[in-house]
Design an enzyme around this catalytic site. Structure first.
Site, PDB file in Angstrom:
ATOM      1  N   SER A 145       0.823  -1.205   0.000  1.00  0.00           N
ATOM      2  CA  SER A 145       0.000   0.000   0.000  1.00  0.00           C
ATOM      3  C   SER A 145       0.862   1.263   0.000  1.00  0.00           C
ATOM      4  CB  SER A 145      -0.974  -0.030   1.190  1.00  0.00           C
ATOM      5  OG  SER A 145      -1.933   0.991   1.090  1.00  0.00           O
ATOM      6  N   HIS A 146       0.705   2.115   0.997  1.00  0.00           N
ATOM      7  CA  HIS A 146       1.413   3.402   1.020  1.00  0.00           C
ATOM      8  C   HIS A 146       2.762   3.315   1.725  1.00  0.00           C
ATOM      9  CE1 HIS A 146      -0.550   3.009   4.843  1.00  0.00           C
ATOM     10  NE2 HIS A 146       0.088   4.036   5.340  1.00  0.00           N
ATOM     11  N   LYS A 155      -1.126  -9.874  -0.096  1.00  0.00           N
ATOM     12  CA  LYS A 155      -2.408 -10.134   0.552  1.00  0.00           C
ATOM     13  C   LYS A 155      -3.312 -10.992  -0.324  1.00  0.00           C
ATOM     14  CE  LYS A 155      -4.628  -5.706  -0.694  1.00  0.00           C
ATOM     15  NZ  LYS A 155      -5.345  -4.533  -0.166  1.00  0.00           N
ATOM     16  N   ASP A 297      -2.482   6.193  -3.453  1.00  0.00           N
ATOM     17  CA  ASP A 297      -1.279   5.533  -2.959  1.00  0.00           C
ATOM     18  C   ASP A 297      -0.833   4.481  -3.979  1.00  0.00           C
ATOM     19  OD1 ASP A 297      -3.410   3.858  -2.523  1.00  0.00           O
ATOM     20  OD2 ASP A 297      -2.668   3.081  -0.620  1.00  0.00           O
ATOM     21  N   ARG A 302      -6.381   3.991  -1.670  1.00  0.00           N
ATOM     22  CA  ARG A 302      -6.638   5.196  -0.873  1.00  0.00           C
ATOM     23  C   ARG A 302      -6.741   6.419  -1.775  1.00  0.00           C
ATOM     24  NH1 ARG A 302      -3.705   4.946   4.944  1.00  0.00           N
ATOM     25  NH2 ARG A 302      -3.641   2.695   5.224  1.00  0.00           N
ATOM     26  N   GLU A 384     -13.307   4.131   5.770  1.00  0.00           N
ATOM     27  CA  GLU A 384     -12.366   4.160   6.876  1.00  0.00           C
ATOM     28  C   GLU A 384     -11.751   5.542   7.007  1.00  0.00           C
ATOM     29  OE1 GLU A 384     -10.423  -0.118   7.425  1.00  0.00           O
ATOM     30  OE2 GLU A 384      -9.670   0.914   5.665  1.00  0.00           O
ATOM     31  N   GLU A 385     -11.389   5.903   8.226  1.00  0.00           N
ATOM     32  CA  GLU A 385     -10.787   7.217   8.486  1.00  0.00           C
ATOM     33  C   GLU A 385      -9.442   7.385   7.783  1.00  0.00           C
ATOM     34  OE1 GLU A 385      -7.860   5.089  10.476  1.00  0.00           O
ATOM     35  OE2 GLU A 385     -10.010   4.664  10.351  1.00  0.00           O
ATOM     36  N   SER A 386      -8.832   6.274   7.352  1.00  0.00           N
ATOM     37  CA  SER A 386      -7.520   6.321   6.697  1.00  0.00           C
ATOM     38  C   SER A 386      -7.638   6.501   5.186  1.00  0.00           C
ATOM     39  CB  SER A 386      -6.736   5.044   7.014  1.00  0.00           C
ATOM     40  OG  SER A 386      -7.476   3.892   6.623  1.00  0.00           O
TER      41      SER A 386
END
Length: 539
Positions: A145-146, A155, A297, A302, A384-386
């Site tokens: 990811s980032h 994954k 990202d 994201r 999600e908050e992310s």
């Protein structure tokens, strides 16, 4: 905060790619060392070959474990394989394909040997399984990811298309560690004689018109700037612009495994986080060149949303705006479809949900919790908050069951086209209706033993009666939406809340906090949160 945050990377910040890849093949992990074991977090196994935490041995064992897991579940269809732009992703893909070949698993890779965003892989799995085949497909996406350039990630997405649940990941991780401990003697590997392909990009982009009002964006002439941040979405944005005739510019199409073009994140590291103003500093320089400017990202799960009037939006703010807009502009969605949020996301979402007359579905951290609801339409939006979210097609059917940063970026352009206002302006209107909040996540030191206790802490262990001057109304160790364990605690008052969760990678615990009484009150909440958690942990 590093004093170099937001400044351009220099040569001394760059990873040695040759050394990184050499270590991938040379390093042999010792699984008696916890740092070298296979560990699946909320988004798979991550680590660096330089730390003997992401090596050929790990990937061969994980892939063999996935082969055995899917066989135990009766999964016999094709397995989609995609990778991002991190340097370790290509060698990890090669290793995985060798294991899949030797085990007789039908793997499908990208038709152009291109990078594959996480949402495009989820989309491919769901598309295949919707077509009525006698078997079911699943997938592997190779990405951290980032995370910084030195890291790799791996994954597994089962047939539902989203992140594997804890039962699956625990089984896979345990089996992989067993294999490694035995010298990978039961791992089968063979040179692929030829790998079949799938056009991830074409199928994903062609389907976007069924979830986003592309015509509205085109009619309004919205000027879009999209920065892939050197990630897997680079070719997707180019095709989106060409296929739909949008005024869309790929701000920086460069792909470089060192990410030398990035500005440094808050801690002075190169990190492709589109929700970080430090990592997005070079992107923000273009904010006045477009009506909407976006970032993704490395695997494009994201989103970062930049407006000319407000700059980089806080992810919580954009989620609230996206929810309010979608639930008032998607008439074919079920009237009882809930709004999904993680319990560390902003209470502004709760207030928006109440105003819409919609049920709020609050779950622990991890996008996997939204998967069943997105599939059956009972949850129309999960966020999600992310800065990760996905939502349903216009007709109320499933789009992806993993986070989709490309989708949320295009939604921002639709919002501008349809409302004539930027998401920043719309969030300002929400604060006029529901109040303004101050939100922040900080870290606090904790030993491994304390982190373990925090992960199992029960809300009843919190003995405090007040938080920053307000009576405590809830002490949660289970999520209200589904009763699943939080892996920490959340403490709530009328005007504020905090949640504490152990970090999976560092000797700290994370404190998320929000106050609708301003930033000074937030500081009080954060200080008391530390004291409350430390007391419960016996620190």
């Amino acid at each position: 905060m590093s004093d170099r945050a937001g400044t351009p990377a220099t040569e001394s910040d760059l990873v040695d790619v040759e050394a990184l890849i050499a270590a991938y093949y040379a390093g042999v992990p010792d699984v008696s060392d916890p740092a070298q074991r296979v560990v699946f977090g909320t988004s798979g196994h991550r680590g660096s070959s330089l730390d003997t935490a992401f090596n050929e041995t790990h990937i061969a064992a994980i892939t063999q474990a996935i082969v055995e897991y899917r066989a135990s579940q009766g999964i016999t269809g094709p397995l989609f394989v995609g990778r991002d732009t991190h340097a370790l992703s290509r060698p990890a893909e090669t290793t995985a394909l060798e294991v899949l070949e030797a085990n007789g698993v039908h793997a499908l890779v990208d038709a152009y040997e291109d990078y594959v965003p996480t949402p495009a892989l989820s989309h491919a799995i769901l598309r295949y399984n919707r077509e009525g085949h006698d078997d079911q497909a699943d997938g592997i996406v190779i990405t951290p990811s980032h995370n910084p350039p030195r890291d790799g990630g791996f994954k597994y997405n089962p047939p539902h298309g989203g992140p594997a649940d804890s039962d699956a990941t625990s089984w896979i991780a345990n089996r992989a560690n067993e294999l490694i401990a035995d010298g990978n003697r039961d791992v089968k590997m063979a040179e692929p004689s030829g790998v079949d392909t799938y056009d991830f990009r074409e199928h994903y982009v062609a389907d976007l018109e069924n979830i986003i009002d592309i015509d509205a964006i085109k009619r309004a002439g919205v000027r879009i700037g999209a920065d892939p941040l050197g990630g897997a979405s680079v070719g997707y944005w180019k095709l989106i612009a060409e296929k739909y005739g949008l005024d869309l510019t790929v701000v920086n199409p460069t792909v470089d495994p060192t990410w030398r073009f990035m500005t440094l994140d808050w801690d002075g590291k190169i990190r492709m986080d589109p929700s970080s103003s430090s990592a997005m500093a070079s992107v923000l320089a273009h904010r006045h060149d477009f009506d909407i400017l976006t970032g993704n990202d490395a695997d494009a799960d994201r989103h970062g949303i930049v407006t000319p009037d407000g700059g980089l939006m806080n992810p919580n703010h954009y989620l609230a705006v996206a929810i309010e807009y979608l639930y008032t502009h998607r008439p074919e969605w079920r009237q009882d479809a809930a709004i999904g949020k993680t319990l560390v996301s902003s209470t502004m979402i709760d207030r928006v949900a109440e105003s819409l007359g919609r049920r709020l579905w609050e779950v622990p951290v991890g996008f996997k919790w939204f998967v069943p609801g997105l599939i059956d339409g009972s949850v129309a939006f999960g966020g999600e908050e992310s800065a990760g979210a996905s939502f349903l097609r216009k007709d109320g059917t499933v789009w992806t069951t993993d986070k989709d940063g490309i989708l949320l970026a295009l939604l921002a352009a639709e919002i501008v086209a349809v409302t004539g206002k930027t998401p920043s302006q719309l969030y300002a209107e929400l604060t006029e209706r529901f109040g303004a909040s101050a939100y922040e996540r900080v870290d606090a030191a904790a030993s491994k033993e304390q982190k373990a206790r925090l992960g199992k802490l029960d809300g009843s262990a919190i003995t405090a009666e007040t938080l920053a001057g307000d009576p405590i109304t809830a002490r949660l160790s289970e999520a209200p939406g589904n009763g699943a364990a939080v892996g920490g605690v959340k403490v709530v008052t009328e005007h504020a809340w905090f949640a504490a969760r152990p970090s999976g990678t560092e000797d700290v615990y994370k404190i998320y906090a929000e106050s609708f009484r301003g930033s000074e009150h937030l500081r009080e909440v954060q200080a008391e949160a530390r004291a409350i958690v430390d007391a419960a942990l016996g620190a």
